[in-house]
Write an enzyme that holds these catalytic residues in place. Structure first.
Site, short mmCIF file in Angstrom:
data_model
loop_
_atom_site.label_atom_id
_atom_site.label_comp_id
_atom_site.label_asym_id
_atom_site.label_seq_id
_atom_site.Cartn_x
_atom_site.Cartn_y
_atom_site.Cartn_z
N HIS A 191 -0.96 -5.51 -22.80
CA HIS A 191 0.17 -5.35 -21.87
C HIS A 191 -0.08 -6.05 -20.54
O HIS A 191 -0.47 -5.39 -19.57
CB HIS A 191 0.37 -3.85 -21.60
CG HIS A 191 0.92 -3.10 -22.75
ND1 HIS A 191 2.26 -2.88 -22.94
CD2 HIS A 191 0.30 -2.51 -23.80
CE1 HIS A 191 2.46 -2.19 -24.05
NE2 HIS A 191 1.27 -1.95 -24.58
N GLU A 219 2.03 -6.79 -18.41
CA GLU A 219 2.97 -6.25 -17.41
C GLU A 219 2.43 -5.00 -16.72
O GLU A 219 3.03 -4.52 -15.77
CB GLU A 219 4.34 -5.99 -18.07
CG GLU A 219 4.45 -4.75 -18.93
CD GLU A 219 3.77 -4.88 -20.31
OE1 GLU A 219 3.14 -5.92 -20.59
OE2 GLU A 219 3.88 -3.91 -21.10
N CYS A 273 2.68 -6.34 -27.46
CA CYS A 273 2.39 -5.10 -28.19
C CYS A 273 3.51 -4.79 -29.20
O CYS A 273 3.60 -5.49 -30.22
CB CYS A 273 2.12 -3.96 -27.22
SG CYS A 273 1.20 -2.63 -28.01
N1 GLN Z 1 2.27 1.63 -31.28
C1 GLN Z 1 3.47 0.96 -30.90
C2 GLN Z 1 4.26 0.50 -32.11
O1 GLN Z 1 3.74 0.48 -33.16
C3 GLN Z 1 3.18 -0.23 -30.01
C4 GLN Z 1 2.48 0.25 -28.78
C5 GLN Z 1 2.88 -0.42 -27.54
O2 GLN Z 1 3.80 -1.26 -27.49
N2 GLN Z 1 2.23 -0.04 -26.49
O3 GLN Z 1 5.41 0.17 -31.97
#
Ligand code: GLN
Length: 198
Positions: free
Chosen positions: A175, A177, A84
């Site tokens: 995610h 994790e 992410c």
């Molecule tokens: N929206 C976050 C970002 O742009 C990423 C979201 C996440 O890691 N759950 O950094």
């Protein structure tokens, strides 16, 4: 490889899902080591860049002088998994932002742009080469807009890449994790050659 030392997996510990990833590393047979300073990169066999807020992680990484050392280690083959915000951190381009962070993975992402109304959601995904799909949790995930020719797309959701690999670098828009599915962490540990589970 019975008796071989366990893989030491560094978890970038500036902000985000650090504890969750460390728990997954231990459950997958590795040893987690928190990375906050350049010296913490010595002695690690793999690296995880967790989800969280990519702008906060990048700001702290710059402050601690981590950007160049991280880029050098990853470019010289360190097995790396970004999830992410970690995917954003690895990308070579971020739409609307003048400065991408590490630029080690040839793809352009747009922050907070994935899924209907950019919401958080969960779904099951098919992954290339896996018999069973993965339960994927998306939280304000990045949208992968384009990938370079050498980037393998291992999973897609609604026609968009959500799990990609280029050589030693793996990135997921979701995610792992936050589930009990250890397969991506095991894949990362397998890439170190210190995979005790064979
Ligand atoms: N929206 C976050 C970002 O742009 C990423 C979201 C996440 O890691 N759950 O950094």
């Amino acid at each position: 490889m019975t008796g071989a030392p366990a893989a030491v997996v560094g978890v970038l510990a500036l902000q985000g899902d650090v504890r969750e990833h460390s728990r997954m590393v231990a459950a997958a047979g590795g040893v987690a080591a928190e990375v906050r300073l350049p010296a913490d990169l010595e002695g690690i066999d793999a690296l995880i860049i967790p989800g969280g807020e990519s702008t906060a992680i990048a700001r702290l990484a710059r402050l601690y002088g981590l950007i160049d050392p991280l880029r050098r280690r990853i470019e010289s083959g360190l097995p790396t998994l970004g999830t992410c915000a970690g995917m954003i951190f690895l990308a070579s381009g971020v739409t609307g932002e003048s400065q991408p962070v590490l630029e080690v993975l040839d793809m352009v992402v747009e922050r907070n742009a994935f899924g209907r109304q950019n919401e958080s959601f969960e779904c099951s995904l098919a992954v290339d080469g896996w018999e069973e799909g993965i339960h994927a949790v998306f939280i304000r995930a990045p949208l992968v807009e384009s990938t370079g020719p050498e980037v393998e797309v291992l999973a897609e959701h609604e026609g968009r890449p959500v799990l990609v690999r280029k050589g030693n670098v793996l990135a997921a828009a979701f995610h792992p994790e936050l589930t009990d599915d250890l397969r991506l962490h095991r894949m990362l540990i397998g890439m170190t050659g210190k995979d005790r589970e064979g």
